[in-house]
Design a protein around this motif. Structure first.
Motif, PDB file in Angstrom:
ATOM      1  N   THR A  79       0.827  -1.205   0.000  1.00  0.00           N
ATOM      2  CA  THR A  79       0.000   0.000   0.000  1.00  0.00           C
ATOM      3  C   THR A  79       0.859   1.252   0.000  1.00  0.00           C
ATOM      4  O   THR A  79       0.619   2.179  -0.772  1.00  0.00           O
ATOM      5  CB  THR A  79      -0.941   0.001   1.222  1.00  0.00           C
ATOM      6  OG1 THR A  79      -1.750  -1.167   1.172  1.00  0.00           O
ATOM      7  CG2 THR A  79      -1.812   1.241   1.252  1.00  0.00           C
ATOM      8  N   MET A  83       1.146   4.061  -2.947  1.00  0.00           N
ATOM      9  CA  MET A  83       0.928   5.477  -2.667  1.00  0.00           C
ATOM     10  C   MET A  83       2.132   6.305  -3.109  1.00  0.00           C
ATOM     11  O   MET A  83       1.986   7.393  -3.664  1.00  0.00           O
ATOM     12  CB  MET A  83       0.637   5.692  -1.187  1.00  0.00           C
ATOM     13  CG  MET A  83      -0.721   5.178  -0.748  1.00  0.00           C
ATOM     14  SD  MET A  83      -0.964   5.206   1.036  1.00  0.00           S
ATOM     15  CE  MET A  83      -0.777   6.931   1.407  1.00  0.00           C
ATOM     16  N   GLN A  84       3.331   5.777  -2.861  1.00  0.00           N
ATOM     17  CA  GLN A  84       4.547   6.486  -3.243  1.00  0.00           C
ATOM     18  C   GLN A  84       4.654   6.580  -4.768  1.00  0.00           C
ATOM     19  O   GLN A  84       4.978   7.642  -5.303  1.00  0.00           O
ATOM     20  CB  GLN A  84       5.764   5.766  -2.667  1.00  0.00           C
ATOM     21  CG  GLN A  84       7.067   6.487  -2.890  1.00  0.00           C
ATOM     22  CD  GLN A  84       8.230   5.771  -2.235  1.00  0.00           C
ATOM     23  OE1 GLN A  84       8.172   4.577  -1.976  1.00  0.00           O
ATOM     24  NE2 GLN A  84       9.300   6.499  -1.982  1.00  0.00           N
ATOM     25  N   ASP A  86       2.154   6.497  -6.912  1.00  0.00           N
ATOM     26  CA  ASP A  86       1.121   7.434  -7.351  1.00  0.00           C
ATOM     27  C   ASP A  86       1.567   8.874  -7.133  1.00  0.00           C
ATOM     28  O   ASP A  86       1.351   9.742  -7.972  1.00  0.00           O
ATOM     29  CB  ASP A  86      -0.207   7.180  -6.623  1.00  0.00           C
ATOM     30  CG  ASP A  86      -0.857   5.871  -7.036  1.00  0.00           C
ATOM     31  OD1 ASP A  86      -0.438   5.284  -8.058  1.00  0.00           O
ATOM     32  OD2 ASP A  86      -1.778   5.426  -6.317  1.00  0.00           O
ATOM     33  N   TYR A  87       2.191   9.128  -5.982  1.00  0.00           N
ATOM     34  CA  TYR A  87       2.675  10.469  -5.666  1.00  0.00           C
ATOM     35  C   TYR A  87       3.747  10.893  -6.661  1.00  0.00           C
ATOM     36  O   TYR A  87       3.730  12.012  -7.171  1.00  0.00           O
ATOM     37  CB  TYR A  87       3.224  10.519  -4.237  1.00  0.00           C
ATOM     38  CG  TYR A  87       3.874  11.830  -3.901  1.00  0.00           C
ATOM     39  CD1 TYR A  87       3.110  12.964  -3.656  1.00  0.00           C
ATOM     40  CD2 TYR A  87       5.256  11.952  -3.846  1.00  0.00           C
ATOM     41  CE1 TYR A  87       3.704  14.178  -3.372  1.00  0.00           C
ATOM     42  CE2 TYR A  87       5.857  13.154  -3.567  1.00  0.00           C
ATOM     43  CZ  TYR A  87       5.075  14.270  -3.317  1.00  0.00           C
ATOM     44  OH  TYR A  87       5.674  15.472  -3.041  1.00  0.00           O
TER      45      TYR A  87
END
Length: 130
Positions: A79, A83-84, A86-87
């Motif tokens: 997860t 998230m990383q 996507d960022y």
């Protein structure tokens, strides 16, 4: 009257064991609190058990829930990694996969809505086509 060599060695061994125990305890508490499948009552009982009989409770937890701990940890890592990624994609923006035509179209939308001026549009267009 002073401390002997063996007193110092014994202190180091005890200190290491205590720090290792604290790391295991915090790892157990972190896993327990992040497990959404465990009820609040079960979490409370585990915490009470960890306070009253810390060594035995820690060993039982690791034996009974050790495999679940690793699965939950792997899911958490995935997860965070997603998230990383996507960022990074979000921050990298135009350089990764967004074509010049898309950039110009977005800039045109901003110009049409009055968000940017004609000069700013021209600058964004020049940058996109460069």
């Amino acid at each position: 009257s002073g401390m002997s060599f063996w007193d110092i060695v014994w202190f180091i061994v005890i200190f290491f064991a205590f720090m290792a125990y604290l790391m295991v305890l915090f790892m157990i508490l972190g896993d327990l609190m992040s497990d959404s499948e465990t009820s609040g009552w079960a979490k409370g009982l585990w915490v009470v058990f960890l306070v009253i009989l810390p060594l035995i409770a820690s060993l039982i937890y690791l034996i009974a829930r050790g495999s679940g701990m690793s699965r939950r940890r792997m899911a958490e890592v995935k997860t965070v990694q997603k998230m990383q990624e996507d960022y990074i994609r979000d921050v990298a923006g135009p350089q990764t996969g967004v074509g010049a035509a898309d950039q110009v179209a977005k800039a045109k939308d901003l110009l049409d809505s009055g968000t940017i001026t004609q000069a700013e549009f021209d600058a964004l267009k020049a940058k996109a086509l460069a």
